[in-house]
Design a protein around this motif. Structure first.
Motif, PDB file in Angstrom:
ATOM      1  N   MET A  38       0.827  -1.214   0.000  1.00  0.00           N
ATOM      2  CA  MET A  38       0.000   0.000   0.000  1.00  0.00           C
ATOM      3  C   MET A  38       0.859   1.261   0.000  1.00  0.00           C
ATOM      4  SD  MET A  38      -3.007  -1.029   2.744  1.00  0.00           S
ATOM      5  CE  MET A  38      -1.900  -1.039   4.155  1.00  0.00           C
ATOM      6  N   ASN A  39       1.829   1.304   0.890  1.00  0.00           N
ATOM      7  CA  ASN A  39       2.653   2.501   1.025  1.00  0.00           C
ATOM      8  C   ASN A  39       3.601   2.672  -0.156  1.00  0.00           C
ATOM      9  OD1 ASN A  39       2.370   4.451   2.982  1.00  0.00           O
ATOM     10  ND2 ASN A  39       4.276   3.946   3.981  1.00  0.00           N
ATOM     11  N   THR A  40       4.156   1.567  -0.626  1.00  0.00           N
ATOM     12  CA  THR A  40       5.024   1.650  -1.802  1.00  0.00           C
ATOM     13  C   THR A  40       4.251   2.223  -2.975  1.00  0.00           C
ATOM     14  OG1 THR A  40       6.418  -0.180  -1.083  1.00  0.00           O
ATOM     15  CG2 THR A  40       6.403   0.308  -3.444  1.00  0.00           C
ATOM     16  N   ALA A  47       6.539   9.720  -6.343  1.00  0.00           N
ATOM     17  CA  ALA A  47       7.901   9.729  -6.890  1.00  0.00           C
ATOM     18  C   ALA A  47       7.904   9.728  -8.415  1.00  0.00           C
ATOM     19  CB  ALA A  47       8.675   8.515  -6.374  1.00  0.00           C
ATOM     20  N   GLY A  48       6.819   9.276  -9.026  1.00  0.00           N
ATOM     21  CA  GLY A  48       6.763   9.188 -10.484  1.00  0.00           C
ATOM     22  C   GLY A  48       6.243  10.438 -11.163  1.00  0.00           C
ATOM     23  N   LEU A  49       5.896  11.451 -10.373  1.00  0.00           N
ATOM     24  CA  LEU A  49       5.356  12.692 -10.926  1.00  0.00           C
ATOM     25  C   LEU A  49       6.145  13.889 -10.394  1.00  0.00           C
ATOM     26  CD1 LEU A  49       1.586  11.853 -10.386  1.00  0.00           C
ATOM     27  CD2 LEU A  49       2.850  11.710 -12.538  1.00  0.00           C
ATOM     28  N   GLU A  50       6.171  14.958 -11.195  1.00  0.00           N
ATOM     29  CA  GLU A  50       6.895  16.160 -10.778  1.00  0.00           C
ATOM     30  C   GLU A  50       6.297  17.384 -11.454  1.00  0.00           C
ATOM     31  OE1 GLU A  50      10.909  15.514 -12.112  1.00  0.00           O
ATOM     32  OE2 GLU A  50      10.412  16.015 -14.179  1.00  0.00           O
ATOM     33  N   ALA A  71      -3.242   6.145 -15.094  1.00  0.00           N
ATOM     34  CA  ALA A  71      -2.689   5.006 -14.343  1.00  0.00           C
ATOM     35  C   ALA A  71      -2.228   5.454 -12.955  1.00  0.00           C
ATOM     36  CB  ALA A  71      -1.534   4.363 -15.108  1.00  0.00           C
ATOM     37  N   MET A  72      -1.625   6.628 -12.869  1.00  0.00           N
ATOM     38  CA  MET A  72      -1.167   7.125 -11.568  1.00  0.00           C
ATOM     39  C   MET A  72      -2.352   7.522 -10.687  1.00  0.00           C
ATOM     40  SD  MET A  72       2.121   6.821 -11.537  1.00  0.00           S
ATOM     41  CE  MET A  72       1.597   5.280 -12.239  1.00  0.00           C
ATOM     42  N   ALA A  73      -3.395   8.068 -11.301  1.00  0.00           N
ATOM     43  CA  ALA A  73      -4.590   8.434 -10.539  1.00  0.00           C
ATOM     44  C   ALA A  73      -5.224   7.189  -9.928  1.00  0.00           C
ATOM     45  CB  ALA A  73      -5.589   9.148 -11.446  1.00  0.00           C
ATOM     46  N   TRP A  74      -5.365   6.137 -10.712  1.00  0.00           N
ATOM     47  CA  TRP A  74      -5.976   4.913 -10.202  1.00  0.00           C
ATOM     48  C   TRP A  74      -5.074   4.213  -9.210  1.00  0.00           C
ATOM     49  CZ3 TRP A  74     -10.831   4.005  -9.974  1.00  0.00           C
ATOM     50  CH2 TRP A  74     -11.679   4.617 -10.881  1.00  0.00           C
ATOM     51  N   ALA A  75      -3.777   4.255  -9.434  1.00  0.00           N
ATOM     52  CA  ALA A  75      -2.849   3.639  -8.472  1.00  0.00           C
ATOM     53  C   ALA A  75      -2.946   4.342  -7.121  1.00  0.00           C
ATOM     54  CB  ALA A  75      -1.416   3.686  -9.010  1.00  0.00           C
ATOM     55  N   MET A  76      -2.988   5.675  -7.124  1.00  0.00           N
ATOM     56  CA  MET A  76      -3.115   6.412  -5.860  1.00  0.00           C
ATOM     57  C   MET A  76      -4.455   6.109  -5.196  1.00  0.00           C
ATOM     58  SD  MET A  76      -1.957   8.329  -3.496  1.00  0.00           S
ATOM     59  CE  MET A  76      -0.582   9.369  -3.974  1.00  0.00           C
ATOM     60  N   ALA A  77      -5.527   6.113  -5.977  1.00  0.00           N
ATOM     61  CA  ALA A  77      -6.857   5.855  -5.415  1.00  0.00           C
ATOM     62  C   ALA A  77      -6.924   4.465  -4.791  1.00  0.00           C
ATOM     63  CB  ALA A  77      -7.919   6.014  -6.495  1.00  0.00           C
ATOM     64  N   ARG A 153       6.608   4.672 -11.608  1.00  0.00           N
ATOM     65  CA  ARG A 153       5.274   4.446 -12.164  1.00  0.00           C
ATOM     66  C   ARG A 153       4.989   2.948 -12.298  1.00  0.00           C
ATOM     67  NH1 ARG A 153       7.560   8.428 -14.742  1.00  0.00           N
ATOM     68  NH2 ARG A 153       7.936   7.331 -16.692  1.00  0.00           N
ATOM     69  N   VAL A 154       5.987   2.190 -12.672  1.00  0.00           N
ATOM     70  CA  VAL A 154       5.824   0.729 -12.754  1.00  0.00           C
ATOM     71  C   VAL A 154       5.535   0.171 -11.354  1.00  0.00           C
ATOM     72  CG1 VAL A 154       7.025  -1.440 -13.254  1.00  0.00           C
ATOM     73  CG2 VAL A 154       7.243   0.503 -14.826  1.00  0.00           C
ATOM     74  N   ALA A 155       6.278   0.625 -10.367  1.00  0.00           N
ATOM     75  CA  ALA A 155       6.064   0.170  -8.987  1.00  0.00           C
ATOM     76  C   ALA A 155       4.670   0.548  -8.500  1.00  0.00           C
ATOM     77  CB  ALA A 155       7.128   0.766  -8.064  1.00  0.00           C
ATOM     78  N   ALA A 156       4.204   1.738  -8.849  1.00  0.00           N
ATOM     79  CA  ALA A 156       2.871   2.181  -8.427  1.00  0.00           C
ATOM     80  C   ALA A 156       1.790   1.287  -9.023  1.00  0.00           C
ATOM     81  CB  ALA A 156       2.642   3.640  -8.837  1.00  0.00           C
ATOM     82  N   VAL A 157       1.902   0.985 -10.295  1.00  0.00           N
ATOM     83  CA  VAL A 157       0.894   0.143 -10.957  1.00  0.00           C
ATOM     84  C   VAL A 157       0.937  -1.279 -10.395  1.00  0.00           C
ATOM     85  CG1 VAL A 157       0.245  -0.896 -13.168  1.00  0.00           C
ATOM     86  CG2 VAL A 157       0.770   1.552 -13.039  1.00  0.00           C
TER      87      VAL A 157
END
Length: 174
Positions: A38-40, A47-50, A71-77, A153-157
């Motif tokens: 979850m935390n990763t 970490a994948g956005l700036e 993909a980042m929005a859904w990963a965060m959600a 981003r790969v780690a988030a997904v």
């Protein structure tokens, strides 16, 4: 703010430690695995956005993320929902095992306090779920770009997939 949530999650794990060997220890080890995913995932999104070479800093940076970085929005959600303990995500299963261990050890008051703490934290986590998916983009969030490195981003997904798919195997993992 996301870093401060680790204090609450450490408290959840203390329930399993207090419950002792057997289910308590197993629940703690399982929750460590769950918390890691979850935390990763949540931190990997950040970490994948700036913005212009700098880290994103506020919830407003995540507003409407689904439009430019779905993909980042859904990963965060998904990861934030799991941190909240939203069923049927992995975080719910992890907290459930800890709470069961606490009840079986006679620590009902402690479990009730932890459940209330989880409910109180819902406002924060629901913002992390809602801003990327439901909010309209802000001028600030319009400037968010991907970092040059793809690994966050790969780690988030992958973490988001884990919080959705691993509950199927939770009994085996426990």
């Amino acid at each position: 703010q996301l870093a401060y949530s680790s204090i609450a999650h450490s408290g959840y794990m203390l329930i399993g430690i207090i419950a002792g060997p057997g289910l308590g220890l197993n629940a703690v080890l399982f929750y460590l695995l769950v918390y890691g995913f979850m935390n990763t995932g949540a931190f990997a999104v950040l970490a994948g956005l700036e913005r212009q070479g700098h880290e994103i800093e506020s919830l407003d940076d995540l507003a409407g993320l689904r439009q430019r970085h779905p993909a980042m929005a859904w990963a965060m959600a998904l990861c934030a929902g799991s941190l909240l303990g939203f069923p049927p995500l992995l975080g719910f299963i992890g907290k459930l095992y800890l709470f069961i261990a606490g009840v079986e050890a006679g620590q009902i008051a402690l479990v009730v306090i932890a459940a209330l703490n989880s409910a109180i934290s819902a406002w924060y986590y629901l913002q992390l779920v809602g801003y990327p998916i439901l909010a309209a983009p802000s001028p600030r969030s319009e400037t968010i770009e991907r970092t040059p490195a793809a690994w966050p981003r790969v780690a988030a997904v992958l973490a988001a997939l884990a919080v959705v798919l691993l509950p199927i195997f939770s009994q085996s993992l426990l």
